[in-house]
Scaffold this motif. Structure first.
Motif, PDB file in Angstrom:
ATOM      1  N   PRO A 161       0.821  -1.211   0.000  1.00 55.69           N
ATOM      2  CA  PRO A 161       0.000   0.000   0.000  1.00 55.69           C
ATOM      3  C   PRO A 161       0.849   1.252   0.000  1.00 55.69           C
ATOM      4  N   ARG A 162       0.287   2.338  -0.498  1.00 57.18           N
ATOM      5  CA  ARG A 162       0.941   3.648  -0.372  1.00 57.18           C
ATOM      6  C   ARG A 162       0.767   4.176   1.038  1.00 57.18           C
ATOM      7  N   LEU A 163      -0.353   3.800   1.680  1.00 55.60           N
ATOM      8  CA  LEU A 163      -0.674   4.291   3.015  1.00 55.60           C
ATOM      9  C   LEU A 163      -0.948   3.116   3.938  1.00 55.60           C
ATOM     10  N   LEU A 164      -0.239   3.074   5.063  1.00 57.15           N
ATOM     11  CA  LEU A 164      -0.418   2.043   6.079  1.00 57.15           C
ATOM     12  C   LEU A 164      -0.938   2.718   7.346  1.00 57.15           C
ATOM     13  N   ILE A 165      -2.122   2.297   7.809  1.00 63.03           N
ATOM     14  CA  ILE A 165      -2.747   2.870   8.995  1.00 63.03           C
ATOM     15  C   ILE A 165      -2.681   1.837  10.113  1.00 63.03           C
ATOM     16  N   LEU A 166      -2.107   2.227  11.249  1.00 61.81           N
ATOM     17  CA  LEU A 166      -1.875   1.312  12.361  1.00 61.81           C
ATOM     18  C   LEU A 166      -2.626   1.791  13.596  1.00 61.81           C
ATOM     19  N   ASP A 167      -3.413   0.911  14.181  1.00 63.28           N
ATOM     20  CA  ASP A 167      -4.176   1.239  15.384  1.00 63.28           C
ATOM     21  C   ASP A 167      -3.404   0.755  16.607  1.00 63.28           C
ATOM     22  N   GLU A 168      -2.854   1.688  17.380  1.00 61.91           N
ATOM     23  CA  GLU A 168      -2.109   1.383  18.604  1.00 61.91           C
ATOM     24  C   GLU A 168      -1.073   0.270  18.377  1.00 61.91           C
ATOM     25  N   PRO A 169      -0.162   0.434  17.431  1.00 64.09           N
ATOM     26  CA  PRO A 169       0.752  -0.671  17.092  1.00 64.09           C
ATOM     27  C   PRO A 169       1.738  -1.031  18.195  1.00 64.09           C
ATOM     28  N   THR A 170       2.043  -0.101  19.109  1.00 63.59           N
ATOM     29  CA  THR A 170       3.004  -0.408  20.175  1.00 63.59           C
ATOM     30  C   THR A 170       2.342  -0.895  21.452  1.00 63.59           C
ATOM     31  N   ALA A 171       1.009  -0.903  21.486  1.00 64.27           N
ATOM     32  CA  ALA A 171       0.305  -1.341  22.700  1.00 64.27           C
ATOM     33  C   ALA A 171       0.622  -2.808  22.979  1.00 64.27           C
ATOM     34  N   GLY A 172       0.987  -3.097  24.217  1.00 62.25           N
ATOM     35  CA  GLY A 172       1.278  -4.463  24.615  1.00 62.25           C
ATOM     36  C   GLY A 172       2.681  -4.933  24.318  1.00 62.25           C
ATOM     37  N   LEU A 173       3.497  -4.077  23.689  1.00 62.05           N
ATOM     38  CA  LEU A 173       4.875  -4.459  23.387  1.00 62.05           C
ATOM     39  C   LEU A 173       5.811  -3.964  24.487  1.00 62.05           C
ATOM     40  N   ASP A 174       6.847  -4.762  24.776  1.00 56.72           N
ATOM     41  CA  ASP A 174       7.854  -4.306  25.727  1.00 56.72           C
ATOM     42  C   ASP A 174       8.749  -3.275  25.035  1.00 56.72           C
ATOM     43  N   PRO A 175       9.613  -2.568  25.798  1.00 51.70           N
ATOM     44  CA  PRO A 175      10.433  -1.519  25.180  1.00 51.70           C
ATOM     45  C   PRO A 175      11.250  -1.993  23.986  1.00 51.70           C
ATOM     46  N   GLU A 176      11.831  -3.186  24.077  1.00 56.82           N
ATOM     47  CA  GLU A 176      12.611  -3.689  22.946  1.00 56.82           C
ATOM     48  C   GLU A 176      11.720  -3.916  21.732  1.00 56.82           C
ATOM     49  N   GLN A 189       8.888   3.554   5.667  1.00 54.35           N
ATOM     50  CA  GLN A 189       8.771   4.943   5.234  1.00 54.35           C
ATOM     51  C   GLN A 189       9.877   5.312   4.245  1.00 54.35           C
ATOM     52  N   ALA A 190      11.074   4.803   4.499  1.00 58.92           N
ATOM     53  CA  ALA A 190      12.184   5.080   3.579  1.00 58.92           C
ATOM     54  C   ALA A 190      11.918   4.502   2.200  1.00 58.92           C
ATOM     55  N   ASP A 191      11.130   3.422   2.147  1.00 61.55           N
ATOM     56  CA  ASP A 191      10.798   2.807   0.867  1.00 61.55           C
ATOM     57  C   ASP A 191       9.565   3.423   0.215  1.00 61.55           C
ATOM     58  N   GLY A 192       9.003   4.483   0.842  1.00 62.43           N
ATOM     59  CA  GLY A 192       7.918   5.215   0.205  1.00 62.43           C
ATOM     60  C   GLY A 192       6.532   4.998   0.761  1.00 62.43           C
ATOM     61  N   THR A 193       6.397   4.236   1.845  1.00 66.07           N
ATOM     62  CA  THR A 193       5.093   4.023   2.450  1.00 66.07           C
ATOM     63  C   THR A 193       4.786   5.141   3.446  1.00 66.07           C
ATOM     64  N   THR A 194       3.634   5.772   3.294  1.00 66.06           N
ATOM     65  CA  THR A 194       3.181   6.762   4.267  1.00 66.06           C
ATOM     66  C   THR A 194       2.499   6.025   5.416  1.00 66.06           C
ATOM     67  N   VAL A 195       2.808   6.420   6.651  1.00 64.17           N
ATOM     68  CA  VAL A 195       2.289   5.712   7.823  1.00 64.17           C
ATOM     69  C   VAL A 195       1.477   6.658   8.695  1.00 64.17           C
ATOM     70  N   VAL A 196       0.287   6.210   9.080  1.00 61.44           N
ATOM     71  CA  VAL A 196      -0.555   6.885  10.062  1.00 61.44           C
ATOM     72  C   VAL A 196      -0.679   5.961  11.264  1.00 61.44           C
ATOM     73  N   MET A 197      -0.472   6.505  12.450  1.00 63.76           N
ATOM     74  CA  MET A 197      -0.507   5.706  13.671  1.00 63.76           C
ATOM     75  C   MET A 197      -1.464   6.334  14.685  1.00 63.76           C
ATOM     76  N   ALA A 198      -2.435   5.563  15.154  1.00 61.99           N
ATOM     77  CA  ALA A 198      -3.276   6.004  16.257  1.00 61.99           C
ATOM     78  C   ALA A 198      -2.621   5.569  17.570  1.00 61.99           C
ATOM     79  N   THR A 199      -2.537   6.478  18.514  1.00 61.51           N
ATOM     80  CA  THR A 199      -1.879   6.162  19.778  1.00 61.51           C
ATOM     81  C   THR A 199      -2.409   7.062  20.884  1.00 61.51           C
TER      82      THR A 199
END
Length: 285
Positions: A161-176, A189-199
């Motif tokens: 996709p040109r646009l990737l939408i992520l809903d709380e992608p870091t929720a439940g993950l440890d710091p690493e 993003q470096a490869d051209g994907t635009t990212v939207v993140m809900a947090t």
């Protein structure tokens, strides 16, 4: 109206059946190449907005525009939308269903009717992008939570996709796990994907995003991350606490340890690096 938007809602309103209007007369555009964070209290409309942008919901009024062309909600129109915009839900178990990781990631490309060789290439590249190539044949029910998150994102990435939408992608993950995911997003993003993140994490938004959209009762307020997250009035309306990086920046400037026009620290590592620079300057005086 934004001519260069990947996807845009124009005058859009939406209400769930037997419920109040969630979004009203909304104009909202996602610009290419900008990392955008959506922030707001529970019930502010983040999930509804993401589903409208990805075609999971249809505006009651107004329209969704994809690359300057209004979206039609027939099979051809939705196929066009979903090969350009992909939404990954907060809970990976809402999306993973196949026996193995590779089978799950291949589902989208197969549904596009791509040749087997193209499907294989896309699966291989998506797994590599998410750093989970070694999990290709692993049963999805034997994955850790973080691995399931990455597998769900790989399934979306395989559609390129040109646009990737992520809903709380870091929720439940440890710091690493959070760091690994952010590194992965940087690569996409470096490869051209635009990212939207809900947090809900204002510190993450300050660190990661170019722009933020604060969802307030008066509607979304969109602007550069540092400037927008410095607005105490908007944060209060959105039900959010201040970011520690903003508070640290104000303190450093008040103590004349940071130039007024210099960017402030967004992470603890940046603050520590700045402190080391200040100590070095004092030692040479």
């Amino acid at each position: 109206m934004t001519d260069d938007a990947v996807v845009e809602l124009r005058g859009a309103s939406f209400a769930y059946e037997y419920g109040p209007t969630v979004l009203r007369d909304l104009d909202f555009a996602v610009r290419p190449g900008r990392a955008l964070a959506l922030l707001g209290r529970n019930g502010s409309g983040k999930t509804t907005l993401m589903r409208l942008l990805s075609g999971g919901l249809r505006p009651r009024t107004g329209q969704l525009v994809l690359e300057s062309v209004p979206v039609t909600y027939d099979r051809a129109g939705l196929t066009r939308l979903r090969t350009t915009v992909q939404l990954v839900l907060q809970d990976p178990d809402d999306q993973l269903f196949a026996a193995s990781v590779a089978q799950d990631v291949s589902f989208g490309p197969l549904n596009l009717g791509l040749p087997d060789s193209e499907v294989t290439d896309r699966v291989t590249q998506a797994l590599a992008a998410l750093g989970i190539s070694e999990l290709a044949e692993r049963p999805t029910h034997l994955l850790s939570y973080g691995q399931r998150k990455r597998a769900a994102i790989a399934g979306a990435v395989a559609l390129r996709p040109r646009l990737l939408i992520l809903d709380e992608p870091t929720a439940g993950l440890d710091p690493e796990g959070q760091e690994r995911l952010l590194d992965t997003l940087a690569g996409l993003q470096a490869d051209g994907t635009t990212v939207v993140m809900a947090t809900h994490d204002v510190d993450l938004a300050l660190r990661w995003a170019d722009d933020v959209a604060l969802l307030t009762p008066a509607g979304p307020h969109v602007g550069p991350a540092a400037d927008t997250l410095s607005r105490a009035d908007l944060l209060d309306q959105a039900g959010l606490r201040p970011a520690w990086g903003i508070a640290a920046t104000r303190l450093l400037r008040a103590q004349r340890l940071l130039e007024q026009d210099a960017p402030g620290p967004r992470t603890a590592a940046e603050l520590d690096a700045h402190a080391g620079h200040v100590r070095g300057e004092e030692a040479t005086r």
